[in-house]
Design a protein around this motif. Structure first.
Motif: not given
Length: 261
Positions: A47-53
């Motif tokens: 999760l730390s490697k993505v941008r939540l939309l």
């Protein structure tokens, strides 16, 4: 299941959030879209490697006002006999970590923590006993309101529909049934200080009431969002504030307020 929508390397996808500790959460990428039959790909990313939309891109956000008695009272309003609906456009929706832009036409911006219901299928004239069948899941929402504009203009299109006025997230929790969702702790902090604290059981009109009411009038589509009202404790936001909505069993939605550029 917690279903998030995210961006990584310029691509947008849905994923199932796995894990318990925040720094160890991973996303199992979903094949297809979550509103139809889908499979987990087995491809996992931290999760730390993505941008939540925003967890969904609703065709419409149907919001209900004055659905908690103490909130109506704190603003000097009477409790409506029937559900009182208004709309927030799709362009008002932002996701976790996105910036709330303080509108240039207001000097009194307020927070309103809310439980959001995400619709899972096309539906119209839903009978009370079928409400559970049309719900995909639940997420956190913040009904950002230009309070001075709301009072001055008497109708709420600009006051509650401006760009960035509808933060949603961080994901959709699909494992809550109606009974559980109807009695959750909901709270909001500003810069770590608690401002709002209530329970969804304090709603005047239940989740079933709201969905029956609005589907008498219009068709809801998969991904549409119902905002269920806010408990007492609403108050001002200033540029630089960090505001966080936490709902039991779902998660925390955090956004920062910035000056509109």
């Amino acid at each position: 299941m917690r279903i998030a929508r995210f961006s990584i390397d310029g691509n947008v996808a849905f994923g199932a959030v796995e894990g318990d500790k925040q720094d160890e959460l991973v996303l199992d990428i979903i094949k297809g879209i979550p509103f139809a039959d889908f499979e987990l790909s087995g491809t996992k990313v931290p999760l730390s490697k993505v941008r939540l939309l925003p967890p969904v891109l609703p065709n419409k956000v149907v919001a209900f006002g004055r659905n908690y008695a103490e909130h109506a009272k704190e603003l000097g309003n009477e409790v409506p006999d029937a559900p009182f609906a208004f709309f927030k456009p799709s362009t008002s929706v932002i996701g976790p970590g996105d910036e709330i832009q303080y509108p240039s036409f207001s000097q009194d911006l307020h927070h309103e923590a809310e439980l959001a219901v995400v619709i899972g299928r096309l539906c119209r004239e839903v009978p009370r006993e079928r409400v559970q069948d049309v719900i995909f899941g639940y997420t956190c929402a913040n009904d950002i309101t230009a309070r001075d504009v709301q009072k001055r203009e008497k109708q709420w299109a600009r006051a509650k529909g401006f760009d960035t006025s509808c933060p949603l997230g961080p994901w959709v929790e699909t494992d809550l049934d109606l009974a559980t969702a109807s009695d959750l702790t909901i709270q909001l902090t500003v810069n770590g200080e608690q401002r709002q604290l209530g329970r969804t059981s304090e709603m005047i009109h239940s989740i079933e009431d709201l969905i029956v009411n609005i589907t008498e009038a219009m068709t809801l589509l998969p991904g549409d969002v119902i905002l269920t009202g806010t408990p007492a404790g609403v108050g001002p936001l200033n540029v630089g504030d960090e505001v966080a909505v936490t709902i039991e069993g779902i998660g925390t939605l955090t956004n920062k307020v910035v000056k509109r550029g």
